[in-house]
Design a protein around this motif. Structure first.
Motif, PDB file in Angstrom:
ATOM      1  N   SER A   1      42.100  40.903  35.759  1.00  0.00           N
ATOM      2  CA  SER A   1      42.725  41.766  34.748  1.00  0.00           C
ATOM      3  C   SER A   1      42.055  42.854  34.310  1.00  0.00           C
ATOM      4  N   TYR A   2      40.601  42.827  34.565  1.00  0.00           N
ATOM      5  CA  TYR A   2      39.736  43.937  34.236  1.00  0.00           C
ATOM      6  C   TYR A   2      40.591  45.575  35.344  1.00  0.00           C
TER       7      TYR A   2
ATOM      8  N   ASN B   1      42.964  45.522  36.934  1.00  0.00           N
ATOM      9  CA  ASN B   1      44.815  46.036  37.077  1.00  0.00           C
ATOM     10  C   ASN B   1      44.701  47.225  35.823  1.00  0.00           C
ATOM     11  N   GLU B   2      43.122  46.781  34.503  1.00  0.00           N
ATOM     12  CA  GLU B   2      43.681  47.770  33.524  1.00  0.00           C
ATOM     13  C   GLU B   2      43.143  49.436  33.868  1.00  0.00           C
TER      14      GLU B   2
ATOM     15  N   ILE C   1      39.941  35.757  37.117  1.00  0.00           N
ATOM     16  CA  ILE C   1      41.229  35.890  36.257  1.00  0.00           C
ATOM     17  C   ILE C   1      40.715  37.142  35.643  1.00  0.00           C
ATOM     18  N   ALA C   2      39.760  37.187  34.819  1.00  0.00           N
ATOM     19  CA  ALA C   2      39.114  38.197  34.279  1.00  0.00           C
ATOM     20  C   ALA C   2      38.882  39.269  34.731  1.00  0.00           C
TER      21      ALA C   2
END
Length: 96
Positions: free
Chosen positions: A71-72, A74-75, A67-68
């Motif tokens: 998220s990275y 996606n950012e 998940i981390a």
């Protein structure tokens, strides 16, 4: 039908056999050897619980890592749509 005639037939024999079996069962279940078996079974259950908790904890850590990383990505990844503003991933203002 009186209680005495009920006990004279086969029902009385079955009732007596049930009482005897129940009494013997209670003695067997409360014996020291049976208690040792219960303790060993509970200990094995606790070991299995601990192993399951360890496996679950490592799986949670893996999921948190995934998940981390997602998220990275996606950012930092550019927007997939070419008509989106590259910095905010919002629709670009229409030029007049």
């Amino acid at each position: 039908m009186s209680a005495l005639s009920f006990l004279k037939g086969t029902h009385g024999l079955l009732l007596g056999a049930g009482v005897v079996i129940g009494s013997v069962g209670v003695k067997v279940l409360t014996s020291d050897s049976a208690k040792r078996v219960y303790v060993k079974a509970v200990a094995a259950g606790l070991r299995a619980k601990s192993a399951c908790e360890d496996t679950l904890e490592s799986a949670r850590a893996e999921v948190d890592d995934i998940i981390a990383e997602a998220s990275y990505l996606n950012e930092t990844a550019p927007c997939p749509d070419a008509q989106m503003d590259a910095e905010s991933c919002e629709p670009a203002p229409a030029e007049a």
